[in-house]
Design a protein around this motif. Structure first.
Motif, PDB file in Angstrom:
ATOM      1  N   ALA A  39     108.643  19.496  62.750  1.00 49.85           N
ATOM      2  CA  ALA A  39     109.646  20.561  62.591  1.00 49.85           C
ATOM      3  C   ALA A  39     111.017  19.951  62.337  1.00 49.85           C
ATOM      4  O   ALA A  39     111.409  18.969  62.976  1.00 49.85           O
ATOM      5  CB  ALA A  39     109.690  21.431  63.841  1.00 49.85           C
ATOM      6  N   SER A  40     111.753  20.538  61.392  1.00 46.47           N
ATOM      7  CA  SER A  40     113.086  20.040  61.044  1.00 46.47           C
ATOM      8  C   SER A  40     114.069  21.200  60.958  1.00 46.47           C
ATOM      9  O   SER A  40     113.685  22.331  60.628  1.00 46.47           O
ATOM     10  CB  SER A  40     113.055  19.299  59.701  1.00 46.47           C
ATOM     11  N   LEU A  41     115.349  20.889  61.240  1.00 48.26           N
ATOM     12  CA  LEU A  41     116.379  21.925  61.215  1.00 48.26           C
ATOM     13  C   LEU A  41     117.750  21.266  61.140  1.00 48.26           C
ATOM     14  O   LEU A  41     117.964  20.208  61.746  1.00 48.26           O
ATOM     15  CB  LEU A  41     116.268  22.798  62.469  1.00 48.26           C
ATOM     16  N   GLU A  42     118.648  21.880  60.390  1.00 48.14           N
ATOM     17  CA  GLU A  42     120.042  21.437  60.354  1.00 48.14           C
ATOM     18  C   GLU A  42     120.944  22.596  60.764  1.00 48.14           C
ATOM     19  O   GLU A  42     120.746  23.730  60.328  1.00 48.14           O
ATOM     20  CB  GLU A  42     120.428  20.952  58.960  1.00 48.14           C
ATOM     21  N   LEU A  43     121.922  22.297  61.613  1.00 44.97           N
ATOM     22  CA  LEU A  43     122.836  23.312  62.129  1.00 44.97           C
ATOM     23  C   LEU A  43     124.259  22.904  61.807  1.00 44.97           C
ATOM     24  O   LEU A  43     124.727  21.835  62.222  1.00 44.97           O
ATOM     25  CB  LEU A  43     122.646  23.459  63.645  1.00 44.97           C
ATOM     26  N   GLN A  44     124.956  23.759  61.038  1.00 39.33           N
ATOM     27  CA  GLN A  44     126.331  23.479  60.644  1.00 39.33           C
ATOM     28  C   GLN A  44     127.309  24.070  61.654  1.00 39.33           C
ATOM     29  O   GLN A  44     127.049  25.112  62.265  1.00 39.33           O
ATOM     30  CB  GLN A  44     126.616  24.080  59.255  1.00 39.33           C
ATOM     31  N   ALA A  45     128.435  23.408  61.839  1.00 40.57           N
ATOM     32  CA  ALA A  45     129.492  23.927  62.718  1.00 40.57           C
ATOM     33  C   ALA A  45     129.992  25.270  62.183  1.00 40.57           C
ATOM     34  O   ALA A  45     130.047  25.497  60.979  1.00 40.57           O
ATOM     35  CB  ALA A  45     130.639  22.930  62.799  1.00 40.57           C
ATOM     36  N   GLY A  46     130.330  26.165  63.110  1.00 42.38           N
ATOM     37  CA  GLY A  46     130.924  27.435  62.722  1.00 42.38           C
ATOM     38  C   GLY A  46     129.966  28.422  62.093  1.00 42.38           C
ATOM     39  O   GLY A  46     130.393  29.355  61.404  1.00 42.38           O
ATOM     40  N   THR A  47     128.650  28.238  62.305  1.00 38.08           N
ATOM     41  CA  THR A  47     127.660  29.161  61.740  1.00 38.08           C
ATOM     42  C   THR A  47     126.724  29.668  62.825  1.00 38.08           C
ATOM     43  O   THR A  47     126.606  29.074  63.903  1.00 38.08           O
ATOM     44  CB  THR A  47     126.815  28.478  60.648  1.00 38.08           C
ATOM     45  N   VAL A  48     126.032  30.757  62.511  1.00 39.04           N
ATOM     46  CA  VAL A  48     124.957  31.271  63.364  1.00 39.04           C
ATOM     47  C   VAL A  48     123.640  30.936  62.673  1.00 39.04           C
ATOM     48  O   VAL A  48     123.403  31.353  61.539  1.00 39.04           O
ATOM     49  CB  VAL A  48     125.063  32.793  63.567  1.00 39.04           C
ATOM     50  N   HIS A  49     122.802  30.183  63.366  1.00 42.62           N
ATOM     51  CA  HIS A  49     121.498  29.792  62.829  1.00 42.62           C
ATOM     52  C   HIS A  49     120.423  30.393  63.729  1.00 42.62           C
ATOM     53  O   HIS A  49     120.326  30.054  64.914  1.00 42.62           O
ATOM     54  CB  HIS A  49     121.372  28.269  62.801  1.00 42.62           C
ATOM     55  N   ALA A  50     119.631  31.311  63.202  1.00 43.97           N
ATOM     56  CA  ALA A  50     118.625  32.009  64.001  1.00 43.97           C
ATOM     57  C   ALA A  50     117.283  31.295  63.928  1.00 43.97           C
ATOM     58  O   ALA A  50     116.889  30.794  62.867  1.00 43.97           O
ATOM     59  CB  ALA A  50     118.467  33.442  63.521  1.00 43.97           C
ATOM     60  N   LEU A  51     116.596  31.266  65.058  1.00 41.09           N
ATOM     61  CA  LEU A  51     115.207  30.812  65.120  1.00 41.09           C
ATOM     62  C   LEU A  51     114.340  32.023  65.409  1.00 41.09           C
ATOM     63  O   LEU A  51     114.558  32.727  66.403  1.00 41.09           O
ATOM     64  CB  LEU A  51     115.005  29.780  66.230  1.00 41.09           C
ATOM     65  N   VAL A  52     113.355  32.285  64.543  1.00 44.10           N
ATOM     66  CA  VAL A  52     112.465  33.426  64.751  1.00 44.10           C
ATOM     67  C   VAL A  52     111.022  32.956  64.647  1.00 44.10           C
ATOM     68  O   VAL A  52     110.715  31.925  64.044  1.00 44.10           O
ATOM     69  CB  VAL A  52     112.724  34.558  63.738  1.00 44.10           C
ATOM     70  N   GLY A  53     110.135  33.731  65.238  1.00 46.28           N
ATOM     71  CA  GLY A  53     108.718  33.414  65.225  1.00 46.28           C
ATOM     72  C   GLY A  53     108.020  34.150  66.339  1.00 46.28           C
ATOM     73  O   GLY A  53     108.657  34.620  67.287  1.00 46.28           O
ATOM     74  N   ALA A  54     106.721  34.276  66.225  1.00 44.13           N
ATOM     75  CA  ALA A  54     105.940  34.966  67.249  1.00 44.13           C
ATOM     76  C   ALA A  54     105.928  34.156  68.538  1.00 44.13           C
ATOM     77  O   ALA A  54     106.333  32.992  68.573  1.00 44.13           O
ATOM     78  CB  ALA A  54     104.514  35.204  66.748  1.00 44.13           C
ATOM     79  N   ASN A  55     105.459  34.776  69.621  1.00 42.00           N
ATOM     80  CA  ASN A  55     105.314  34.054  70.884  1.00 42.00           C
ATOM     81  C   ASN A  55     104.417  32.839  70.677  1.00 42.00           C
ATOM     82  O   ASN A  55     103.354  32.940  70.077  1.00 42.00           O
ATOM     83  CB  ASN A  55     104.696  34.966  71.950  1.00 42.00           C
ATOM     84  N   GLY A  56     104.854  31.675  71.172  1.00 44.54           N
ATOM     85  CA  GLY A  56     104.053  30.473  71.038  1.00 44.54           C
ATOM     86  C   GLY A  56     104.198  29.759  69.712  1.00 44.54           C
ATOM     87  O   GLY A  56     103.438  28.832  69.416  1.00 44.54           O
ATOM     88  N   ALA A  57     105.173  30.171  68.903  1.00 41.23           N
ATOM     89  CA  ALA A  57     105.326  29.565  67.568  1.00 41.23           C
ATOM     90  C   ALA A  57     105.964  28.190  67.623  1.00 41.23           C
ATOM     91  O   ALA A  57     105.896  27.442  66.647  1.00 41.23           O
ATOM     92  CB  ALA A  57     106.148  30.489  66.675  1.00 41.23           C
ATOM     93  N   GLY A  58     106.634  27.846  68.732  1.00 44.29           N
ATOM     94  CA  GLY A  58     107.262  26.540  68.860  1.00 44.29           C
ATOM     95  C   GLY A  58     108.763  26.572  69.063  1.00 44.29           C
ATOM     96  O   GLY A  58     109.384  25.521  69.274  1.00 44.29           O
ATOM     97  N   LYS A  59     109.361  27.749  69.037  1.00 42.46           N
ATOM     98  CA  LYS A  59     110.816  27.864  69.185  1.00 42.46           C
ATOM     99  C   LYS A  59     111.285  27.299  70.517  1.00 42.46           C
ATOM    100  O   LYS A  59     112.237  26.514  70.576  1.00 42.46           O
ATOM    101  CB  LYS A  59     111.256  29.342  69.071  1.00 42.46           C
ATOM    102  N   SER A  60     110.629  27.723  71.591  1.00 45.17           N
ATOM    103  CA  SER A  60     111.067  27.304  72.929  1.00 45.17           C
ATOM    104  C   SER A  60     110.928  25.803  73.116  1.00 45.17           C
ATOM    105  O   SER A  60     111.804  25.157  73.704  1.00 45.17           O
ATOM    106  CB  SER A  60     110.264  28.042  74.005  1.00 45.17           C
ATOM    107  N   THR A  61     109.835  25.223  72.618  1.00 44.76           N
ATOM    108  CA  THR A  61     109.648  23.778  72.733  1.00 44.76           C
ATOM    109  C   THR A  61     110.754  23.042  71.987  1.00 44.76           C
ATOM    110  O   THR A  61     111.309  22.051  72.482  1.00 44.76           O
ATOM    111  CB  THR A  61     108.276  23.370  72.170  1.00 44.76           C
ATOM    112  N   PHE A  62     111.095  23.528  70.809  1.00 50.65           N
ATOM    113  CA  PHE A  62     112.149  22.907  70.004  1.00 50.65           C
ATOM    114  C   PHE A  62     113.477  22.922  70.765  1.00 50.65           C
ATOM    115  O   PHE A  62     114.187  21.912  70.845  1.00 50.65           O
ATOM    116  CB  PHE A  62     112.288  23.655  68.676  1.00 50.65           C
ATOM    117  N   VAL A  63     113.813  24.066  71.351  1.00 52.89           N
ATOM    118  CA  VAL A  63     115.077  24.190  72.079  1.00 52.89           C
ATOM    119  C   VAL A  63     115.061  23.321  73.339  1.00 52.89           C
ATOM    120  O   VAL A  63     116.072  22.693  73.689  1.00 52.89           O
ATOM    121  CB  VAL A  63     115.347  25.671  72.427  1.00 52.89           C
ATOM    122  N   LYS A  64     113.920  23.258  74.024  1.00 51.34           N
ATOM    123  CA  LYS A  64     113.823  22.412  75.218  1.00 51.34           C
ATOM    124  C   LYS A  64     114.032  20.943  74.884  1.00 51.34           C
ATOM    125  O   LYS A  64     114.578  20.188  75.694  1.00 51.34           O
ATOM    126  CB  LYS A  64     112.469  22.621  75.898  1.00 51.34           C
TER     127      LYS A  64
END
Length: 519
Positions: A39-64
């Motif tokens: 999984a890859s992601l880039e986050l720019q300063a001064g922006t809102v970057h949303a993570l979406v996906g069904a339960n268990g898709a990997g969002k929480s693991t990525f944030v942890k």
């Protein structure tokens, strides 16, 4: 979800030369099961970057992983172009990353000021904290997004949205450059949510980057400069503001074209059933989460309850089991008014709840299997009905019988439950409540942390119970296990949106229904 009555006028962001966060090729597995696959992601300063996906898709693991709570198996994280190793929450905080979880993690009994000061490098003079300086900093932070909070008030006395603002303020005390918000509006009213949107606008305007995790697609589309879609541990979609609509985003999350909602409605013939409802809910309301739930649970059936984080599933279960009071509507048990005053009262009437948090809400970890199994049926262990003296042998025999019946693997019933596997701990709780001979068994996330073999045994047990006439309400974020249900009710934003027959309750169907408004 109601159409949002607000508009955000964000100036176009000029991307920085380097993203504030760049995560590339992140891999994480648990016991050989992939949670994140490159999984890859880039986050720019001064922006809102949303993570979406069904339960268990990997969002929480990525944030942890970004928070230093979980270590990746492979991949690279860069902050301002420099490779970093985020091996603890303190390292994450030192890099300017802050995380506001849905549970908020505030300390009840502490004031607004005390909670905001947690984690902040407190100024001191001669070893004494200069609270006037801390108060000044806290006021400066709250003024930054227009929050007017009483500094000396216990946070437990605040509204949900005000507690959330305290948690946000605590992040900004440390000059956070990136703030991750996990389901921030899950329990907000429409007015409170609109206030938060303006706060986010102010934060990004000052250069803070916001990582926004939400199942509410309308607000994701309105707020976000960029959207990353996770599915089965992989990034399957990246979208910029304005280049995707709700239907396309839902399709990306689900993994296929979204069918019209009438496809999933139960045919009239499927509603024919000779059995009377064991439990009937009529427009039940619970706090701010459950806004009007109506459904019937029939004798001897497994009714699944599907929904996304914040939909109100657990709150509804707790109210049915007497742990929380309903604030509106009414319930009927076997055709009679039902209003449990406490969990003990509900157990006496044949309604029991196996809670999601078994270790903190159901088990006494340092006590024996014997002790835990007998907690709900102490009266049955009396030497005589008129004697307030318990029989140790009767309790031991009851525990032995359930250990054998449910195949609980242990050295003896004297063994502490803390030393059992997750599946065996779950069986201990089931044994406790099965001994009460319930009419209705509520299972909230019954197989979380349970191995495959124990899962199968639990499913077999549940089906056997229904054959003996027990009704089961099964709540699960794992939509695959809801396929064992006779019917599945889909809960969305505090209401039962629709009920699907078991043969139609596929993972894709339930995921689509959780995200899409019914036509």
């Amino acid at each position: 979800m109601k159409r949002l009555k607000w508009k955000l006028h964000l100036e176009p962001c000029v991307p920085a030369t380097l993203p504030v966060i760049a995560a590339r090729g992140i891999v994480k597995s648990y016991a050989g099961v992939p949670a994140l696959s490159r999984a890859s992601l880039e986050l720019q300063a001064g922006t809102v970057h949303a993570l979406v996906g069904a339960n268990g898709a990997g969002k929480s693991t990525f944030v942890k992983i970004l928070a230093g709570l979980v270590h990746p198996d492979a991949g690279e994280i860069q902050i301002d172009g420099d490779v970093v190793s985020i091996d603890s929450p303190s390292v994450s905080a030192s890099l300017g990353l802050s995380f506001i979880h849905q549970e908020l993690n505030l300390v009840p009994g502490f004031t607004v000021l005390q909670n905001m000061a947690m984690g902040y490098s407190l100024p001191t003079t001669a070893g004494l904290v200069r609270w006037s300086s801390v108060r000044g900093r806290a006021k400066e932070v709250l003024d930054r997004f227009g929050a007017r909070l009483p500094m000396d008030t216990d946070v437990s006395q605040l509204s949900v949205s005000d507690r959330w603002m305290v948690s946000l303020g605590r992040s900004l005390m440390r000059d956070a450059r990136v703030i991750a918000m996990d389901e921030p509006t899950a329990s907000f009213t429409a007015a409170e949510a609109e206030k938060l949107y303006e706060v986010i606008h102010a934060l990004t305007g000052s250069g803070v980057a916001v990582l926004y995790i939400s199942h509410r697609l309308d607000e994701v589309l309105a707020l976000s400069d960029e959207i990353t879609v996770f599915r089965n541990g992989s990034v399957v979609g990246r979208h910029e503001k304005g280049d995707v609509n709700r239907a396309e985003l839902t399709e990306s999350i689900v993994g296929r074209e979204v069918l019209a909602m009438h496809t999933f409605r139960r045919p009239a013939a499927a509603s024919e059933d000779a059995s009377e409802p064991v439990l009937a809910l009529h427009d039940v309301k619970v706090g701010s989460r459950v806004t009007g739930a109506s459904v019937e649970i029939r004798q001897g059936e497994i009714l699944g309850l599907a929904g996304l984080v914040g939909s109100g599933r657990t709150e509804l279960a707790r109210a049915i089991a007497g742990a929380d009071a309903i604030s509106g509507g009414n319930m009927e048990l076997n055709g009679h008014p039902y209003s449990p005053r406490s969990p003990r009262h509900s157990i006496q009437q044949g309604v029991v709840l196996v809670p999601e948090e078994r270790r903190s809400e159901a088990l006494f970890l340092e006590e024996s299997i014997d002790f835990n199994i007998n907690l709900a049926t102490l009266d049955e262990n009396r030497l005589a009905p008129w004697l307030p003296i318990l029989s140790a042998s009767r309790a031991s025999n009851a525990a032995d019988a359930y250990v054998q019946e449910l195949s609980i693997k242990s050295s003896s019933t004297r063994q502490n439950v803390a030393h059992l596997s997750g599946g065996n701990q779950q069986k201990v709780i089931l044994a406790r409540f099965l001994r009460t001979k319930p009419r209705l068994l509520i299972l909230d996330e019954p197989t979380v942390g349970v191995d495959v073999g124990a899962r199968a045994e639990i499913y077999e047990l549940v089906r056997a119970l229904t054959q003996d006439g027990t009704s089961v309400l099964m709540i699960s974020s794992d939509f695959e296990e809801l396929e064992i249900c006779d019917r599945v009710a889909v809960m969305r934003e505090g209401r039962i949106a629709t009920v699907v027959d078991g043969e139609k309750a596929t993972v894709d169907t339930l995921t689509t229904l959780c995200y899409s408004p019914e036509e």
